[in-house]
Design a protein around this motif. Structure first.
Motif, short mmCIF file in Angstrom:
data_model
loop_
_atom_site.label_atom_id
_atom_site.label_comp_id
_atom_site.label_asym_id
_atom_site.label_seq_id
_atom_site.Cartn_x
_atom_site.Cartn_y
_atom_site.Cartn_z
N MET A 1 22.30 9.94 8.48
CA MET A 1 21.87 9.10 7.39
C MET A 1 20.77 9.81 6.62
N ASN A 2 20.97 9.95 5.33
CA ASN A 2 19.96 10.55 4.46
C ASN A 2 19.12 9.44 3.84
N LEU A 3 17.81 9.61 3.87
CA LEU A 3 16.89 8.62 3.33
C LEU A 3 15.98 9.28 2.33
N THR A 4 15.91 8.72 1.11
CA THR A 4 15.04 9.23 0.07
C THR A 4 14.19 8.08 -0.44
N ILE A 5 12.87 8.24 -0.37
CA ILE A 5 11.95 7.24 -0.91
C ILE A 5 11.14 7.93 -1.99
N SER A 6 11.24 7.44 -3.22
CA SER A 6 10.52 8.07 -4.31
C SER A 6 9.80 7.02 -5.14
N GLY A 7 8.83 7.47 -5.92
CA GLY A 7 8.04 6.57 -6.74
C GLY A 7 8.05 7.01 -8.19
N HIS A 8 8.02 6.04 -9.08
CA HIS A 8 7.99 6.29 -10.52
C HIS A 8 6.70 5.67 -11.04
N HIS A 9 5.80 6.49 -11.56
CA HIS A 9 4.45 6.08 -11.96
C HIS A 9 3.68 5.53 -10.76
N LEU A 10 3.96 6.09 -9.59
CA LEU A 10 3.38 5.58 -8.36
C LEU A 10 3.44 6.66 -7.30
N GLU A 11 2.37 6.82 -6.54
CA GLU A 11 2.39 7.75 -5.43
C GLU A 11 2.82 6.98 -4.17
N VAL A 12 3.82 7.50 -3.49
CA VAL A 12 4.32 6.86 -2.28
C VAL A 12 3.41 7.27 -1.12
N THR A 13 2.59 6.34 -0.68
CA THR A 13 1.65 6.61 0.40
C THR A 13 2.37 6.52 1.74
N PRO A 14 1.79 7.08 2.79
CA PRO A 14 2.41 6.95 4.12
C PRO A 14 2.54 5.49 4.56
N ALA A 15 1.60 4.64 4.15
CA ALA A 15 1.69 3.22 4.51
C ALA A 15 2.90 2.57 3.85
N LEU A 16 3.15 2.88 2.56
CA LEU A 16 4.33 2.35 1.87
C LEU A 16 5.61 2.88 2.50
N ARG A 17 5.62 4.16 2.82
CA ARG A 17 6.80 4.77 3.44
C ARG A 17 7.11 4.11 4.79
N GLU A 18 6.09 3.88 5.58
CA GLU A 18 6.28 3.24 6.89
C GLU A 18 6.75 1.80 6.74
N TYR A 19 6.22 1.09 5.73
CA TYR A 19 6.62 -0.29 5.50
C TYR A 19 8.10 -0.37 5.11
N VAL A 20 8.54 0.53 4.24
CA VAL A 20 9.95 0.56 3.83
C VAL A 20 10.83 0.91 5.02
N LEU A 21 10.42 1.85 5.84
CA LEU A 21 11.21 2.24 7.01
C LEU A 21 11.36 1.09 8.01
N THR A 22 10.28 0.33 8.24
CA THR A 22 10.39 -0.79 9.17
C THR A 22 11.30 -1.87 8.62
N LYS A 23 11.28 -2.07 7.31
CA LYS A 23 12.17 -3.07 6.71
C LYS A 23 13.62 -2.60 6.71
N LEU A 24 13.84 -1.30 6.56
CA LEU A 24 15.21 -0.77 6.57
C LEU A 24 15.82 -0.81 7.97
N ASP A 25 15.00 -0.88 8.99
CA ASP A 25 15.52 -1.00 10.36
C ASP A 25 16.42 -2.22 10.51
N ARG A 26 16.04 -3.30 9.84
CA ARG A 26 16.82 -4.53 9.92
C ARG A 26 18.22 -4.34 9.35
N VAL A 27 18.31 -3.60 8.25
CA VAL A 27 19.61 -3.36 7.62
C VAL A 27 20.47 -2.43 8.47
#
Length: 117
Positions: A1-27
């Protein structure tokens, strides 16, 4: 599985990245045939009062591409809404794949052919 997290006019912080990863676990727990996931987090500065945070996801699963987007004043709330929408769509797609209540091609014509006696 390839995962890409990017931001537009926004810096993707490690906290945001971890939050998205924990939410994607459910899917990924509901459906394990995910090929590719692209997450785009963005900030739209329309006015100071109407500042919107937007989250989009494009999930490629076996047989279909699933796209969702959500916008909210808070980015974490937008991610929560996005994952709820995505979860519902993935469960719906999985149910369609597992549904085996269709007629066989032999019986679609309405007449069953009998062997001559």
């Amino acid at each position: 599985m390839n995962l890409t997290i990017s931001g537009h006019h926004l810096e993707v912080t490690p906290a945001l990245r971890e939050y998205v990863l924990t939410k994607l676990d459910r899917v990924t727990r509901h459906f394990d045939q995910v090929v590719d996931i692209n997450v785009m987090l963005s900030v739209e500065k329309l006015k100071e009062k109407e500042r919107r945070q937007k989250a989009e996801v494009n999930v490629r699963v076996k047989g279909k591409d699933i796209y969702c987007e959500s916008a909210h004043e808070d980015l974490y709330a937008a991610i929560d809404q996005l994952m709820d929408k995505l979860d519902r769509q993935v469960i719906k797609h999985k149910a369609r794949l597992q549904e085996h209540h269709h007629e066989s091609p032999k019986r679609l014509n309405g007449a069953v052919t009998e062997a001559p006696q």
